[in-house]
Write a protein that holds these residues in place. Structure first.
Motif, PDB file in Angstrom:
ATOM      1  N   ARG A 171      -5.192  19.825   0.744  1.00  0.00           N
ATOM      2  CA  ARG A 171      -4.163  19.242  -0.089  1.00  0.00           C
ATOM      3  C   ARG A 171      -4.817  18.352  -1.143  1.00  0.00           C
ATOM      4  O   ARG A 171      -5.867  17.786  -0.911  1.00  0.00           O
ATOM      5  CB  ARG A 171      -3.184  18.413   0.748  1.00  0.00           C
ATOM      6  N   THR A 172      -4.157  18.222  -2.241  1.00  0.00           N
ATOM      7  CA  THR A 172      -4.685  17.356  -3.286  1.00  0.00           C
ATOM      8  C   THR A 172      -4.677  15.925  -2.811  1.00  0.00           C
ATOM      9  O   THR A 172      -3.660  15.430  -2.328  1.00  0.00           O
ATOM     10  CB  THR A 172      -3.814  17.495  -4.551  1.00  0.00           C
ATOM     11  N   GLN A 173      -5.777  15.261  -2.948  1.00  0.00           N
ATOM     12  CA  GLN A 173      -5.898  13.915  -2.393  1.00  0.00           C
ATOM     13  C   GLN A 173      -5.220  12.875  -3.250  1.00  0.00           C
ATOM     14  O   GLN A 173      -4.695  11.903  -2.757  1.00  0.00           O
ATOM     15  CB  GLN A 173      -7.370  13.540  -2.237  1.00  0.00           C
ATOM     16  N   ALA A 174      -5.219  13.053  -4.532  1.00  0.00           N
ATOM     17  CA  ALA A 174      -4.597  12.080  -5.420  1.00  0.00           C
ATOM     18  C   ALA A 174      -3.727  12.821  -6.418  1.00  0.00           C
ATOM     19  O   ALA A 174      -3.988  13.964  -6.763  1.00  0.00           O
ATOM     20  CB  ALA A 174      -5.662  11.274  -6.157  1.00  0.00           C
ATOM     21  N   PRO A 175      -2.637  12.202  -6.887  1.00  0.00           N
ATOM     22  CA  PRO A 175      -1.788  12.863  -7.872  1.00  0.00           C
ATOM     23  C   PRO A 175      -2.574  13.201  -9.135  1.00  0.00           C
ATOM     24  O   PRO A 175      -3.461  12.473  -9.554  1.00  0.00           O
ATOM     25  CB  PRO A 175      -0.707  11.809  -8.155  1.00  0.00           C
ATOM     26  N   LEU A 450       4.473   8.573  -0.699  1.00  0.00           N
ATOM     27  CA  LEU A 450       4.264   9.754  -1.541  1.00  0.00           C
ATOM     28  C   LEU A 450       3.394   9.446  -2.748  1.00  0.00           C
ATOM     29  O   LEU A 450       2.582  10.278  -3.169  1.00  0.00           O
ATOM     30  CB  LEU A 450       5.617  10.303  -1.997  1.00  0.00           C
ATOM     31  N   SER A 451       3.567   8.265  -3.322  1.00  0.00           N
ATOM     32  CA  SER A 451       2.810   7.916  -4.520  1.00  0.00           C
ATOM     33  C   SER A 451       1.396   7.462  -4.202  1.00  0.00           C
ATOM     34  O   SER A 451       0.529   7.449  -5.081  1.00  0.00           O
ATOM     35  CB  SER A 451       3.533   6.813  -5.295  1.00  0.00           C
ATOM     36  N   GLY A 452       1.144   7.069  -2.953  1.00  0.00           N
ATOM     37  CA  GLY A 452      -0.175   6.593  -2.578  1.00  0.00           C
ATOM     38  C   GLY A 452      -0.400   5.122  -2.847  1.00  0.00           C
ATOM     39  O   GLY A 452      -1.497   4.611  -2.613  1.00  0.00           O
ATOM     40  N   GLY A 455       0.314   2.799   2.336  1.00  0.00           N
ATOM     41  CA  GLY A 455       0.150   3.774   3.397  1.00  0.00           C
ATOM     42  C   GLY A 455      -1.224   3.775   4.017  1.00  0.00           C
ATOM     43  O   GLY A 455      -2.102   2.991   3.637  1.00  0.00           O
ATOM     44  N   PRO A 456      -1.424   4.681   4.960  1.00  0.00           N
ATOM     45  CA  PRO A 456      -2.675   4.703   5.730  1.00  0.00           C
ATOM     46  C   PRO A 456      -3.823   5.399   5.028  1.00  0.00           C
ATOM     47  O   PRO A 456      -4.920   5.475   5.577  1.00  0.00           O
ATOM     48  CB  PRO A 456      -2.270   5.473   6.981  1.00  0.00           C
ATOM     49  N   GLY A 457      -3.584   5.940   3.840  1.00  0.00           N
ATOM     50  CA  GLY A 457      -4.632   6.705   3.172  1.00  0.00           C
ATOM     51  C   GLY A 457      -4.590   8.173   3.563  1.00  0.00           C
ATOM     52  O   GLY A 457      -3.723   8.612   4.327  1.00  0.00           O
ATOM     53  N   ARG A 458      -5.515   8.946   3.040  1.00  0.00           N
ATOM     54  CA  ARG A 458      -5.544  10.388   3.264  1.00  0.00           C
ATOM     55  C   ARG A 458      -6.789  10.794   4.028  1.00  0.00           C
ATOM     56  O   ARG A 458      -7.830  10.131   3.951  1.00  0.00           O
ATOM     57  CB  ARG A 458      -5.531  11.113   1.910  1.00  0.00           C
ATOM     58  N   ASP A 459      -6.664  11.886   4.780  1.00  0.00           N
ATOM     59  CA  ASP A 459      -7.836  12.398   5.495  1.00  0.00           C
ATOM     60  C   ASP A 459      -8.619  13.347   4.603  1.00  0.00           C
ATOM     61  O   ASP A 459      -8.328  13.501   3.416  1.00  0.00           O
ATOM     62  CB  ASP A 459      -7.406  13.063   6.804  1.00  0.00           C
ATOM     63  N   GLU A 460      -9.630  14.011   5.195  1.00  0.00           N
ATOM     64  CA  GLU A 460     -10.501  14.867   4.390  1.00  0.00           C
ATOM     65  C   GLU A 460      -9.771  16.066   3.807  1.00  0.00           C
ATOM     66  O   GLU A 460     -10.221  16.664   2.828  1.00  0.00           O
ATOM     67  CB  GLU A 460     -11.687  15.358   5.234  1.00  0.00           C
TER      68      GLU A 460
END
Length: 760
Positions: A171-175, A450-452, A455-460
C-alpha cells in the motif's frame, strides 16, 4: 411512563426552569408559516455537511436549498483584511491531508478504468455482475441462447477465494501530492469558452478542477459537461449549450442525456444513495424533457457513464414481443434494476472485498488470554464483545451512549494483552471522550488516521500498524471513507464497527454500518447497558418509536411551548443566556442549540444572529467574527468542529476547540466557517454537550423524523430544553416517520462474500 398529551413533549413544564417565565413573553397571535420559512427550514439533510458545491444537489427527500452553510460550506461573512494576510502554512492540515488521500483513492479508481488503451466498445466499461448480465443479454440478441435463458444465466453470488499465503499487496505509505492546478493558458482557454457560452468567469477554477487541463476542449465537444461542476443546474447547462451549439442543440442530444443521467446520480449521492432504481432515473430524465428516456439510459450505460446492476441490462434491452405467450420461466418476478456511478460502485465493491478479507482471515493465535480479559470487563456486554473480538476479524457492536464504554473496553483489553490497539471516533469531541477511556495515545479521529496526521504509523506494507481497531460512530462512515479505512488495515487486524443505529446517517453517500448489520454475516453484539437517567429513558423510548412522558425531578427535561418562530428565537436566547445557567448550573458556553435547518425565521442563521447579539456582540473584525464567538468549522464534508475564536494571524483564524488549537486557513474562512451557537442535528452528530436546547418552530414540522429527534435529543448529557411549536408533528414524527431510505448495494455484496450457513 405515560403517553404525551396533545401538543406537548416529554418532561417538566416550562415553569420548571427558573426565570423561564419571569422575562415574560408578549401575547402574540400565532403567525402562519411563511413560504420562505417552510421552504428552507426542512433542510437538515444528508447534504448539510457537504461542500458548498453540493448546494443544489440536496433537493429531495432529505434536503432543501440551504446546504451551502459553513459548517457545510457557505453563507459566512466576507473575509476581512486581518484574516486574509500572509502566506498559508507550509504543511498540510488534517483536512487537506484527508482530501489528498481521497484524491489518491479516486486516482486508483481512474487507473482501473483506464487499464486498456484505445477505443472501448459499448458496454465494455462494465465490470463484475453487470458485465456478466450484459454478456448474457447479447447472447440472447445474437440468437445463441433463447430469451428464457437469461435468468438461468445470471451469475451466482461470488464466494471468496481461499486466502493466499502471499504477503499483502503493498500500500502507498504516504498520500500522493494533490493534482497540479491548471496553468494560466488552460485557465484562459476555459474563461474564453465560458464567455462564449454566457457563463460567468467565476466558474473558471471550478471547471478546471472538475474537468482537468483539457477542460476548454471538453466543453466545446460536449457543453453539457458543465454539469460536472458542482452547483450547476441543468437549465444553466442547457443555456450554455444553446449559446455554443446554436441550432445543433436539442433536448434529444445524446450528450445531454448522458450528462443528465450522471447529474441525477450525483444529486442522489448527496442524499446518501450510491445507486438509484432505473425507474427513478427515467422519471428524472422525463422531468428534464428528454424525449426517449429508455434510449437515453441505454446510451449512458453503453458509454460507461453509469453502471447497471442486478437485472438492469435485461430491462434496457428487452426482446420485442413476438406475440407468443411467455413461458413460466419468462414470467419470473422482476428483479430491481439499479444504476450507479462507477465512483460509488467501485468504493462499495472495494469496501465489501476489504471487509470480507478481514472477516475471512484467520485471527492470529498469539497466546493472549482473551478469556481472562473478558472476565475483567466492566459489564456483561463488554465481556461478550471482548470474546467476540477474540475469535473474529470483523465484529459489529450497537448501543447508545453508554455502550461506548464497552467498545473502549476492547481497546483497553487488547492493549493489556500486548497488542497494538486503537480507537477512532467521528469528531474531535468524540476523540476527546475516547481519550478519557483508552488514553490519548490510542484515541484518534477517523479522518486523522486516514490523513496520517495522527495514529500509530504505517508498517512496511503501508498498512496501519495495528492489531485491533475499534471504530465508534460507525453510522457516520460514508462508503468512500470506509473503503479507504478498511484498505489501510493489514491482514489479521481485528476491526470492530460500533455505533448507535438510530442516529442520523453519514453526510456522504452510503449507509455502511446499517448495511453491514443488514448482511447478518459477522458476529454482532447488541449492548444491554441502558443510557442512564431521565434523558436516557426519553431517548431510548424515541428509538423505539415512542415519545413518552418521563419523570425529571432534577429538571433534566423541560418543555417550553411557543406559538411562532419569533417567540421560539426569543425563548431560545432566554434559555441559553439566563434560565439554564441559573436553574441547571450549566453556563452558556456549555449549552448547544440544535434546530432543524439553516434557513427560515428560526433556523441556524436567525438563531446565531440573535445569540451573538446577546452573548458576544461585536463588529466582526476578524472576517466577520470576533474573539469569543462560538463557530462551526467544516473541516471536510460531513465533519464539523465547534470552537471559539481566539485571534487572527497570517496563517488564518485561530480557534480553541475544547482546549485543542485549530487554525482555519484564511482561504477557507468564508466558505467553511460560520457562527456555531446553533447547529443542525447532522452537524451535531458525534458530539455531546452538558445542556442542549432543541428548537422546533412550527415551520420545522416537515423536517422532523424519528432519527432527527433521536439525534438532537441525544446530544444532551445533563439537561434538555425543547422549544416546542410543532404540536402533534413531534410525536407523529417519532412514531411514524423513519429516516429517509437510502439505496445502496453493500448488503448483497457482503452477503455473497461472507455467506455462511447461519446467514443463509
Amino acid at each position: 411512563m405515560t403517553a404525551l398529551p396533545p401538543g406537548t413533549a416529554p418532561g417538566t413544564p416550562a415553569e420548571g426552569v427558573a426565570d423561564a417565565e419571569e422575562a415574560g413573553v408578549p401575547e402574540v397571535a400565532e403567525a402562519a408559516d411563511t413560504p420562505e420559512g417552510a421552504g428552507e427550514v426542512a433542510e437538515d439533510s444528508v447534504a448539510e455537511d457537504s461542500a458548498p458545491a453540493a448546494e443544489d444537489s440536496a433537493e429531495g427527500a432529505e434536503g432543501g436549498e440551504d446546504t451551502a452553510e459553513a459548517g457545510d460550506g457557505g453563507d459566512a461573512p466576507g473575509e476581512g483584511d486581518t484574516a486574509a494576510t500572509g502566506d498559508t502554512a507550509a504543511e498540510l492540515s488534517e483536512a487537506q491531508a484527508e482530501l489528498v488521500a481521497q484524491r489518491e483513492l479516486r486516482a486508483r479508481i481512474e487507473a482501473r478504468k483506464a487499464e486498456k488503451e484505445g477505443p472501448v466498445a459499448a458496454g465494455t466499461k462494465l465490470s463484475g455482475q453487470a458485465a456478466d448480465l450484459l454478456a448474457a443479454v447479447r447472447a440472447v440478441e445474437s440468437g445463441e441462447k433463447p430469451g428464457a435463458s437469461f435468468f438461468a444465466s445470471a451469475p451466482a453470488p461470488r464466494r471468496p477465494a481461499p486466502l493466499p499465503a502471499a504477503p499483502a499487496p503493498v500500500r502507498t505509505q504516504a498520500p500522493q501530492p494533490a493534482r497540479v492546478a491548471a496553468g494560466p493558458e488552460a485557465l484562459a482557454a476555459v474563461r474564453a469558452v465560458l464567455g462564449e457560452g454566457g457563463a460567468p468567469d467565476s466558474l473558471t477554477p471550478q471547471v478546471a478542477d472538475a474537468l482537468g487541463e483539457q477542460a476548454a476542449d471538453v466543453l466545446r465537444t460536449d457543453p453539457w459537461q458543465l454539469l460536472a461542476v458542482p452547483g450547476v443546474r441543468p437549465e444553466q447547462a442547457d443555456g450554455f449549450a444553446r449559446a455554443l451549439l446554436g441550432a445543433e442543440c436539442g433536448p434529444d442530444d445524446p450528450r445531454r442525456a448522458a450528462a443528465l443521467v450522471a447529474w441525477t446520480l450525483e444529486r442522489a449521492s448527496v442524499q446518501g444513495h450510491t445507486a438509484l432504481p432505473i425507474a427513478a432515473v427515467k422519471a428524472a430524465l422525463a422531468e428534464r424533457s428528454v424525449p426517449d428516456v429508455d434510449e437515453a439510459v441505454r446510451h449512458a450505460v453503453d458509454e460507461g457513464v453509469v453502471l447497471v446492476f442486478e437485472d438492469g441490462v435485461a430491462a434496457l434491452d428487452t426482446e420485442p414481443d413476438d406475440g407468443e405467450e411467455d413461458t413460466p420461466e419468462e414470467e419470473a418476478a422482476p428483479v430491481e434494476v439499479l444504476l450507479g456511478l462507477d465512483r460509488y460502485a467501485l468504493a462499495e465493491e472495494s469496501l465489501a472485498d476489504g471487509l470480507a478479507r478481514l472477516a475471512n482471515a484467520p485471527v492470529k493465535d498469539d497466546g493472549s488470554d482473551w478469556e481472562q480479559a473478558a472476565a475483567a470487563a466492566p459489564s456483561p456486554s463488554a465481556a461478550e464483545l471482548i470474546r467476540a473480538v477474540a475469535g473474529h476479524g470483523l465484529v459489529t457492536h450497537s448501543g447508545g451512549e453508554a455502550a461506548r464504554a464497552e467498545s473502549a473496553a476492547v481497546v483497553t483489553a487488547a492493549h493489556g494483552l500486548g497488542l497494538r490497539a486503537a480507537a477512532a471516533a467521528h469528531t474531535r469531541d468524540g476523540r476527546r471522550r475516547l481519550a478519557g477511556a483508552v488514553g490519548a495515545e490510542r484515541a484518534f479521529t477517523v479522518a486523522a488516521l486516514l490523513s496520517g496526521t495522527e495514529g500509530p504509523g504505517r508498517d512496511e506494507d503501508g498498512a496501519l500498524a495495528l492489531d485491533v481497531l475499534v471504530v465508534q460512530d460507525a453510522p457516520q462512515l460514508d462508503v468512500e471513507g470506509a473503503a479507504m479505512l478498511v484498505e489501510s488495515l493489514p491482514d489479521g487486524c481485528r476491526l470492530v464497527l460500533g455505533g448507535d443505529p438510530e442516529v442520523l446517517g453519514s453526510a456522504g453517500a452510503g449507509r455502511v454500518f446499517a448495511d453491514v448489520l443488514a448482511a447478518r454475516a459477522v458476529p454482532h453484539v447488541a449492548s444491554r447497558t441502558p443510557d442512564p437517567g431521565p434523558l436516557g429513558e426519553l431517548v431510548s423510548g424515541i428509538g423505539a418509536g415512542e415519545l413518552g412522558q418521563v419523570e425529571a425531578p432534577g429538571k433534566e427535561v423541560v418543555i417550553v411551548p411557543v406559538r411562532d418562530a419569533g417567540e421560539a428565537v426569543h425563548r431560545c436566547v432566554q434559555l441559553v443566556a439566563d434560565s439554564v445557567p441559573r436553574a441547571i448550573g450549566v453556563p452558556a458556553e456549555q449549552t448547544q442549540v440544535i434546530t432543524v435547518g439553516h434557513g427560515g425565521s428560526a433556523g441556524t442563521r436567525a438563531l446565531n444572529a440573535a445569540l451573538k447579539q446577546r452573548l458576544n456582540p461585536g463588529p466582526g473584525r476578524f472576517a466577520g467574527f470576533d474573539p469569543g464567538d462560538r463557530v462551526a468549522y467544516a473541516e471536510a464534508p460531513g465533519r464539523t468542529s465547534v470552537g471559539v475564536v481566539g485571534s487572527a494571524g497570517p496563517d488564518g483564524l485561530h480557534l480553541d476547540c475544547g482546549g485543542e488549537p485549530l487554525v482555519v486557513p484564511k482561504e477557507r474562512v468564508e466558505s467553511a466557517l460560520r457562527h456555531g451557537w446553533a447547529l443542525t442535528a447532522h452537524q451535531a452528530a458525534g458530539m455531546r454537550w452538558p445542556a442542549v436546547v432543541a428548537v422546533l418552530p412550527g415551520d420545522a414540522a416537515q423536517g422532523l423524523s424519528r432519527s432527527w429527534v433521536y439525534t438532537a435529543f441525544g446530544r444532551a448529557e445533563r439537561h434538555l430544553s425543547v422549544v416546542h411549536g410543532v404540536d402533534q408533528a413531534l410525536p407523529r414524527a417519532v412514531a411514524e416517520v423513519p429516516a429517509p431510505a437510502r439505496t445502496t448495494r453493500l448488503t448483497p455484496l457482503l452477503a455473497a462474500l461472507l455467506r455462511t450457513p447461519e446467514a443463509e
